[in-house]
Design an enzyme around this catalytic site. Structure first.
Site: not given
Length: 212
Positions: A69, A96, A118, A122, A154, A192
Protein backbone atom coordinates in the site's frame (compact mmCIF):
# COMPACT_ATOMS: atom_id res chain seq x y z
CA UNK A 1 -9.36 5.53 -1.59
CA UNK A 2 -9.08 8.93 0.08
CA UNK A 3 -8.88 9.16 3.83
CA UNK A 4 -8.25 12.03 6.21
CA UNK A 5 -4.55 12.67 6.82
CA UNK A 6 -3.31 10.96 9.97
CA UNK A 7 -0.30 12.81 11.41
CA UNK A 8 0.38 9.92 13.78
CA UNK A 9 0.59 7.32 10.99
CA UNK A 10 4.35 7.57 10.35
CA UNK A 11 5.22 7.08 14.02
CA UNK A 12 2.74 4.23 14.41
CA UNK A 13 4.24 2.44 11.42
CA UNK A 14 7.77 2.97 12.78
CA UNK A 15 6.73 1.44 16.11
CA UNK A 16 5.88 -1.89 14.46
CA UNK A 17 8.86 -3.07 12.42
CA UNK A 18 7.79 -6.65 13.11
CA UNK A 19 4.94 -6.16 10.63
CA UNK A 20 5.89 -3.22 8.40
CA UNK A 21 9.00 -3.58 6.25
CA UNK A 22 10.89 -0.29 6.00
CA UNK A 23 13.54 -1.45 3.52
CA UNK A 24 12.05 -4.19 1.31
CA UNK A 25 15.08 -4.37 -0.99
CA UNK A 26 17.15 -6.02 1.75
CA UNK A 27 14.65 -8.92 1.81
CA UNK A 28 14.69 -9.51 -1.95
CA UNK A 29 15.17 -13.23 -2.50
CA UNK A 30 14.79 -14.09 1.18
CA UNK A 31 11.27 -13.03 2.10
CA UNK A 32 10.76 -16.34 3.85
CA UNK A 33 13.04 -15.05 6.62
CA UNK A 34 10.49 -12.33 7.49
CA UNK A 35 7.93 -14.95 8.45
CA UNK A 36 7.62 -17.59 11.13
CA UNK A 37 7.68 -20.29 8.45
CA UNK A 38 8.99 -20.59 4.89
CA UNK A 39 5.78 -20.87 2.83
CA UNK A 40 4.36 -19.82 -0.56
CA UNK A 41 4.04 -16.04 -0.89
CA UNK A 42 0.89 -14.23 -2.02
CA UNK A 43 0.81 -10.44 -2.35
CA UNK A 44 -2.05 -7.96 -2.56
CA UNK A 45 -1.22 -4.77 -4.43
CA UNK A 46 -3.28 -1.95 -2.95
CA UNK A 47 -4.54 -3.70 0.17
CA UNK A 48 -6.77 -0.86 1.39
CA UNK A 49 -7.88 -1.27 5.00
CA UNK A 50 -6.66 -4.86 5.10
CA UNK A 51 -9.91 -6.85 5.42
CA UNK A 52 -9.13 -9.17 2.51
CA UNK A 53 -5.51 -9.69 3.51
CA UNK A 54 -6.29 -10.48 7.16
CA UNK A 55 -9.12 -12.89 6.35
CA UNK A 56 -7.01 -14.66 3.72
CA UNK A 57 -4.20 -15.08 6.24
CA UNK A 58 -6.63 -16.46 8.81
CA UNK A 59 -8.12 -18.95 6.35
CA UNK A 60 -4.75 -19.98 4.87
CA UNK A 61 -2.14 -20.39 7.63
CA UNK A 62 0.14 -22.34 5.26
CA UNK A 63 0.57 -19.28 3.00
CA UNK A 64 2.53 -16.10 3.74
CA UNK A 65 0.79 -12.87 2.72
CA UNK A 66 2.32 -9.49 1.90
CA UNK A 67 0.15 -6.39 1.61
CA UNK A 68 1.39 -3.49 -0.52
CA UNK A 69 0.00 0.00 0.00
CA UNK A 70 1.34 3.43 -0.93
CA UNK A 71 -0.73 5.61 1.43
CA UNK A 72 0.35 5.81 5.07
CA UNK A 73 -3.13 6.82 6.23
CA UNK A 74 -4.47 3.56 4.82
CA UNK A 75 -1.67 1.17 5.73
CA UNK A 76 -2.09 2.02 9.42
CA UNK A 77 -5.70 0.78 9.30
CA UNK A 78 -4.50 -2.57 7.98
CA UNK A 79 -1.69 -2.59 10.55
CA UNK A 80 -4.20 -2.18 13.38
CA UNK A 81 -6.06 -5.29 12.17
CA UNK A 82 -2.86 -7.31 11.86
CA UNK A 83 -1.73 -6.36 15.36
CA UNK A 84 -5.14 -7.21 16.83
CA UNK A 85 -5.11 -10.66 15.25
CA UNK A 86 -1.38 -11.34 15.92
CA UNK A 87 -1.02 -13.10 12.57
CA UNK A 88 2.43 -14.61 11.94
CA UNK A 89 1.86 -14.96 8.18
CA UNK A 90 1.40 -11.29 7.24
CA UNK A 91 3.87 -8.55 6.37
CA UNK A 92 3.09 -5.06 5.10
CA UNK A 93 4.98 -2.90 2.63
CA UNK A 94 4.66 0.87 2.31
CA UNK A 95 5.43 0.79 -1.39
CA UNK A 96 4.30 1.70 -4.89
CA UNK A 97 3.17 -1.34 -6.90
CA UNK A 98 5.41 -0.37 -9.81
CA UNK A 99 8.51 -1.02 -7.67
CA UNK A 100 7.85 -4.72 -7.08
CA UNK A 101 10.56 -5.97 -9.41
CA UNK A 102 13.15 -4.22 -7.25
CA UNK A 103 11.88 -5.90 -4.09
CA UNK A 104 11.15 -9.47 -5.20
CA UNK A 105 13.35 -11.87 -7.10
CA UNK A 106 12.10 -13.52 -10.29
CA UNK A 107 9.69 -16.32 -9.39
CA UNK A 108 9.55 -15.42 -5.70
CA UNK A 109 5.77 -14.79 -5.59
CA UNK A 110 3.07 -17.42 -6.11
CA UNK A 111 0.01 -15.21 -6.47
CA UNK A 112 -0.82 -11.54 -6.97
CA UNK A 113 -4.19 -10.02 -6.03
CA UNK A 114 -5.52 -6.77 -7.51
CA UNK A 115 -8.70 -5.91 -5.64
CA UNK A 116 -10.82 -2.94 -6.73
CA UNK A 117 -7.86 -0.99 -8.04
CA UNK A 118 -8.31 2.60 -9.19
CA UNK A 119 -9.78 2.27 -12.73
CA UNK A 120 -8.11 5.47 -13.99
CA UNK A 121 -10.89 5.90 -16.59
CA UNK A 122 -9.35 8.78 -18.55
CA UNK A 123 -7.37 7.70 -21.60
CA UNK A 124 -4.38 9.84 -20.66
CA UNK A 125 -4.08 7.84 -17.43
CA UNK A 126 -4.00 4.42 -19.11
CA UNK A 127 -0.42 3.75 -18.02
CA UNK A 128 -1.46 4.03 -14.38
CA UNK A 129 -3.88 1.11 -14.57
CA UNK A 130 -2.48 -1.88 -12.69
CA UNK A 131 -3.10 -4.14 -15.69
CA UNK A 132 -1.20 -1.92 -18.13
CA UNK A 133 1.58 -3.81 -19.93
CA UNK A 134 4.43 -2.41 -17.82
CA UNK A 135 2.74 -3.66 -14.65
CA UNK A 136 2.07 -7.02 -16.30
CA UNK A 137 5.77 -7.28 -17.16
CA UNK A 138 6.60 -6.72 -13.49
CA UNK A 139 4.10 -9.34 -12.34
CA UNK A 140 5.41 -11.80 -14.91
CA UNK A 141 8.94 -11.33 -13.61
CA UNK A 142 8.19 -11.94 -9.94
CA UNK A 143 5.55 -14.68 -10.34
CA UNK A 144 6.59 -18.31 -10.14
CA UNK A 145 6.01 -20.48 -13.25
CA UNK A 146 2.83 -21.87 -11.67
CA UNK A 147 1.73 -18.56 -10.17
CA UNK A 148 -1.12 -16.40 -11.35
CA UNK A 149 -2.74 -12.98 -11.18
CA UNK A 150 -6.26 -12.43 -9.80
CA UNK A 151 -8.27 -9.27 -10.43
CA UNK A 152 -11.59 -8.29 -8.85
CA UNK A 153 -13.47 -5.10 -9.70
CA UNK A 154 -16.94 -3.65 -10.05
CA UNK A 155 -15.74 -1.38 -12.87
CA UNK A 156 -16.77 -2.85 -16.22
CA UNK A 157 -14.46 -0.53 -18.14
CA UNK A 158 -11.39 -1.60 -16.18
CA UNK A 159 -12.39 -5.25 -16.47
CA UNK A 160 -12.80 -5.06 -20.24
CA UNK A 161 -9.55 -3.13 -20.56
CA UNK A 162 -7.76 -5.77 -18.46
CA UNK A 163 -9.07 -8.60 -20.63
CA UNK A 164 -7.70 -6.85 -23.74
CA UNK A 165 -4.41 -5.96 -22.07
CA UNK A 166 -3.89 -9.54 -20.88
CA UNK A 167 -4.79 -10.90 -24.31
CA UNK A 168 -2.27 -8.60 -26.00
CA UNK A 169 0.28 -9.69 -23.40
CA UNK A 170 -0.40 -13.30 -24.44
CA UNK A 171 -1.48 -14.24 -20.94
CA UNK A 172 -3.63 -17.34 -20.40
CA UNK A 173 -7.02 -16.71 -18.84
CA UNK A 174 -7.83 -19.42 -16.30
CA UNK A 175 -11.14 -18.03 -15.06
CA UNK A 176 -13.44 -15.19 -16.08
CA UNK A 177 -16.55 -14.37 -14.06
CA UNK A 178 -18.95 -11.63 -15.14
CA UNK A 179 -21.01 -11.93 -11.96
CA UNK A 180 -18.87 -13.38 -9.19
CA UNK A 181 -21.44 -13.21 -6.41
CA UNK A 182 -23.97 -15.13 -8.47
CA UNK A 183 -21.57 -18.09 -8.25
CA UNK A 184 -21.77 -18.18 -4.44
CA UNK A 185 -18.11 -19.19 -4.37
CA UNK A 186 -17.45 -20.35 -0.77
CA UNK A 187 -13.75 -19.51 -1.16
CA UNK A 188 -14.34 -15.90 -2.15
CA UNK A 189 -13.03 -13.53 0.51
CA UNK A 190 -14.55 -10.08 0.13
CA UNK A 191 -12.97 -6.65 0.48
CA UNK A 192 -14.48 -3.52 2.03
CA UNK A 193 -15.17 -2.10 -1.43
CA UNK A 194 -16.59 -5.38 -2.67
CA UNK A 195 -19.21 -5.46 0.09
CA UNK A 196 -20.04 -1.78 -0.42
CA UNK A 197 -20.47 -2.06 -4.19
CA UNK A 198 -22.31 -5.38 -4.06
CA UNK A 199 -24.78 -3.94 -1.54
CA UNK A 200 -25.54 -1.22 -4.08
CA UNK A 201 -26.37 -3.87 -6.65
CA UNK A 202 -23.14 -3.52 -8.63
CA UNK A 203 -21.93 -6.61 -10.45
CA UNK A 204 -18.55 -7.93 -9.30
CA UNK A 205 -16.13 -9.13 -11.98
CA UNK A 206 -13.21 -11.52 -11.46
CA UNK A 207 -10.48 -12.92 -13.66
CA UNK A 208 -7.48 -15.15 -13.09
CA UNK A 209 -4.60 -15.37 -15.52
CA UNK A 210 -1.16 -16.91 -15.84
CA UNK A 211 1.50 -14.69 -17.38
CA UNK A 212 4.16 -17.23 -18.37
Amino acid sequence: MRLRYKPWAKDYIAEHPEYVVSDPKQWRGKWGDRFEKEQPIHIEVGMGKGKFLVEMAQKNPTINFIGVEIQESIIVLALEKVIAEKLPNIQLLHLNGSDLKEDFEPGEVDRIYLNFSDPWPKKRHTKRRLTYKTFLETYQDILSPDGYLQLKTDNQGLFEYSLVSLSEFKATLMDVSLDLHALNDPDNVTTEYEEKFSAKGNRIYRLRATLH
